[in-house]
Design a protein around this motif. Structure first.
Motif, PDB file in Angstrom:
ATOM      1  N   GLN A  37      24.514  12.729 -40.355  1.00  0.00           N
ATOM      2  CA  GLN A  37      24.389  12.209 -41.716  1.00  0.00           C
ATOM      3  C   GLN A  37      23.133  11.349 -41.854  1.00  0.00           C
ATOM      4  N   LEU A  38      22.846  10.533 -40.858  1.00  0.00           N
ATOM      5  CA  LEU A  38      21.637   9.709 -40.893  1.00  0.00           C
ATOM      6  C   LEU A  38      20.379  10.575 -40.881  1.00  0.00           C
ATOM      7  N   GLU A  39      20.394  11.637 -40.088  1.00  0.00           N
ATOM      8  CA  GLU A  39      19.253  12.559 -40.068  1.00  0.00           C
ATOM      9  C   GLU A  39      19.060  13.207 -41.428  1.00  0.00           C
ATOM     10  N   SER A  40      20.174  13.509 -42.097  1.00  0.00           N
ATOM     11  CA  SER A  40      20.101  14.101 -43.437  1.00  0.00           C
ATOM     12  C   SER A  40      19.475  13.117 -44.429  1.00  0.00           C
ATOM     13  N   VAL A  41      19.855  11.864 -44.356  1.00  0.00           N
ATOM     14  CA  VAL A  41      19.280  10.838 -45.234  1.00  0.00           C
ATOM     15  C   VAL A  41      17.796  10.680 -44.944  1.00  0.00           C
ATOM     16  N   LEU A  42      17.443  10.652 -43.663  1.00  0.00           N
ATOM     17  CA  LEU A  42      16.041  10.523 -43.275  1.00  0.00           C
ATOM     18  C   LEU A  42      15.221  11.698 -43.813  1.00  0.00           C
ATOM     19  N   ALA A  43      15.768  12.901 -43.709  1.00  0.00           N
ATOM     20  CA  ALA A  43      15.076  14.091 -44.222  1.00  0.00           C
ATOM     21  C   ALA A  43      14.899  13.991 -45.735  1.00  0.00           C
ATOM     22  N   ALA A  44      15.920  13.517 -46.427  1.00  0.00           N
ATOM     23  CA  ALA A  44      15.830  13.376 -47.885  1.00  0.00           C
ATOM     24  C   ALA A  44      14.764  12.350 -48.263  1.00  0.00           C
ATOM     25  N   LEU A  45      14.655  11.291 -47.484  1.00  0.00           N
ATOM     26  CA  LEU A  45      13.644  10.262 -47.761  1.00  0.00           C
ATOM     27  C   LEU A  45      12.233  10.747 -47.435  1.00  0.00           C
ATOM     28  N   SER A  46      12.120  11.747 -46.573  1.00  0.00           N
ATOM     29  CA  SER A  46      10.810  12.281 -46.192  1.00  0.00           C
ATOM     30  C   SER A  46      10.179  13.095 -47.312  1.00  0.00           C
ATOM     31  N   HIS A  47      10.984  13.611 -48.209  1.00  0.00           N
ATOM     32  CA  HIS A  47      10.488  14.404 -49.346  1.00  0.00           C
ATOM     33  C   HIS A  47      10.318  13.473 -50.546  1.00  0.00           C
ATOM     34  N   LYS A  48       9.231  12.715 -50.547  1.00  0.00           N
ATOM     35  CA  LYS A  48       9.023  11.673 -51.554  1.00  0.00           C
ATOM     36  C   LYS A  48       9.063  12.212 -52.986  1.00  0.00           C
ATOM     37  N   GLU A  49       8.618  13.452 -53.154  1.00  0.00           N
ATOM     38  CA  GLU A  49       8.590  13.995 -54.519  1.00  0.00           C
ATOM     39  C   GLU A  49       9.977  14.358 -55.040  1.00  0.00           C
ATOM     40  N   ASN A  52      16.426  11.775 -54.354  1.00  0.00           N
ATOM     41  CA  ASN A  52      17.574  11.616 -55.246  1.00  0.00           C
ATOM     42  C   ASN A  52      18.285  10.331 -54.810  1.00  0.00           C
ATOM     43  N   LEU A  53      17.828   9.208 -55.382  1.00  0.00           N
ATOM     44  CA  LEU A  53      18.325   7.904 -54.949  1.00  0.00           C
ATOM     45  C   LEU A  53      19.839   7.755 -55.070  1.00  0.00           C
ATOM     46  N   GLN A  55      22.145   9.992 -54.753  1.00  0.00           N
ATOM     47  CA  GLN A  55      22.755  10.771 -53.671  1.00  0.00           C
ATOM     48  C   GLN A  55      22.544  10.084 -52.313  1.00  0.00           C
ATOM     49  N   ILE A  56      21.352   9.536 -52.115  1.00  0.00           N
ATOM     50  CA  ILE A  56      21.074   8.833 -50.861  1.00  0.00           C
ATOM     51  C   ILE A  56      21.978   7.608 -50.728  1.00  0.00           C
ATOM     52  N   LYS A  57      22.169   6.866 -51.807  1.00  0.00           N
ATOM     53  CA  LYS A  57      23.071   5.703 -51.780  1.00  0.00           C
ATOM     54  C   LYS A  57      24.491   6.135 -51.440  1.00  0.00           C
ATOM     55  N   LEU A  58      24.947   7.243 -52.020  1.00  0.00           N
ATOM     56  CA  LEU A  58      26.289   7.760 -51.731  1.00  0.00           C
ATOM     57  C   LEU A  58      26.404   8.148 -50.254  1.00  0.00           C
ATOM     58  N   ASN A  59      25.374   8.826 -49.736  1.00  0.00           N
ATOM     59  CA  ASN A  59      25.385   9.214 -48.321  1.00  0.00           C
ATOM     60  C   ASN A  59      25.440   7.988 -47.417  1.00  0.00           C
ATOM     61  N   ILE A  60      24.687   6.953 -47.749  1.00  0.00           N
ATOM     62  CA  ILE A  60      24.687   5.741 -46.931  1.00  0.00           C
ATOM     63  C   ILE A  60      26.055   5.067 -46.980  1.00  0.00           C
ATOM     64  N   LYS A  61      26.697   5.046 -48.142  1.00  0.00           N
ATOM     65  CA  LYS A  61      28.052   4.480 -48.229  1.00  0.00           C
ATOM     66  C   LYS A  61      29.027   5.262 -47.358  1.00  0.00           C
ATOM     67  N   GLU A  62      28.900   6.592 -47.332  1.00  0.00           N
ATOM     68  CA  GLU A  62      29.754   7.416 -46.481  1.00  0.00           C
ATOM     69  C   GLU A  62      29.515   7.111 -45.001  1.00  0.00           C
TER      70      GLU A  62
END
Length: 174
Positions: A37-49, A52-53, A55-62
């Motif tokens: 899950q952390l790798e997924s969040v990191l990958a999402a943050l790598s695509h700056k363009e 989806n904030l 969704q990222i917040k939801l993933n971090i809460k999970e």
């Protein structure tokens, strides 16, 4: 006395097997899931363009929830290894607490009677062994017996210590 030693060694081996299973099947898999899950969040943050904030917040809460569950599991496993309650409160209070928790978790009525064990303490190795006997019995009862009622009795009159564990479940052929 040889029989008791054999039983204690057998219980230790079963406990080690259970611990290995808990660590591998429970904690190990939970930790890998949190890593993914952390790798997924990191990958999402790598695509700056395309960040989806919400969704990222939801993933971090999970992930936080998953880590809290891991912490609870570590506490449970460490309690099973050496219940700090046993050391600080003694056998009587620990068995009372364990019976209450088992009753809540299983929905079964547990009758606990303790005689001759009070504020004076038994030798630590005896207290741990008795705790493990009751713990394993309750575990087996919940897994196999399908009872509606459980009875635990512990009686100590020097030099004899008698433990009786009974239930009204289906039983087995010895």
């Amino acid at each position: 006395m040889n029989w008791l030693s054999g039983q204690l060694i057998s219980m230790q081996e079963k406990e080690r097997e259970r611990l290995a299973r808990d660590l591998h099947d429970g904690l190990g898999q939970d930790i890998v899931a949190q890593k993914l899950q952390l790798e997924s969040v990191l990958a999402a943050l790598s695509h700056k363009e395309k960040i989806n904030l919400p969704q990222i917040k939801l993933n971090i809460k999970e992930i936080i929830g998953g880590i809290e569950r891991i912490g609870e599991e570590v506490r449970r496993i460490s309690f099973d290894l050496m219940p700090s309650m046993l050391e600080s409160l003694g056998l009587k209070n620990t068995l009372e607490w364990m019976s209450e928790q088992f009753s809540i978790a299983s929905g079964l009525k547990v009758d606990l009677e303790i005689y001759g064990v009070g504020p004076e303490r038994l030798p630590p190795n005896i207290e741990v062994a008795l705790f493990r006997v009751f713990q394993e019995a309750l575990n087996n009862i919940s897994k196999h017996a399908q009872p509606s009622r459980v009875s635990l009795k512990l009686s100590y009159v020097y030099p004899k210590l008698i433990a009786v564990i009974a239930d009204d479940g289906q039983g087995f052929e010895p």
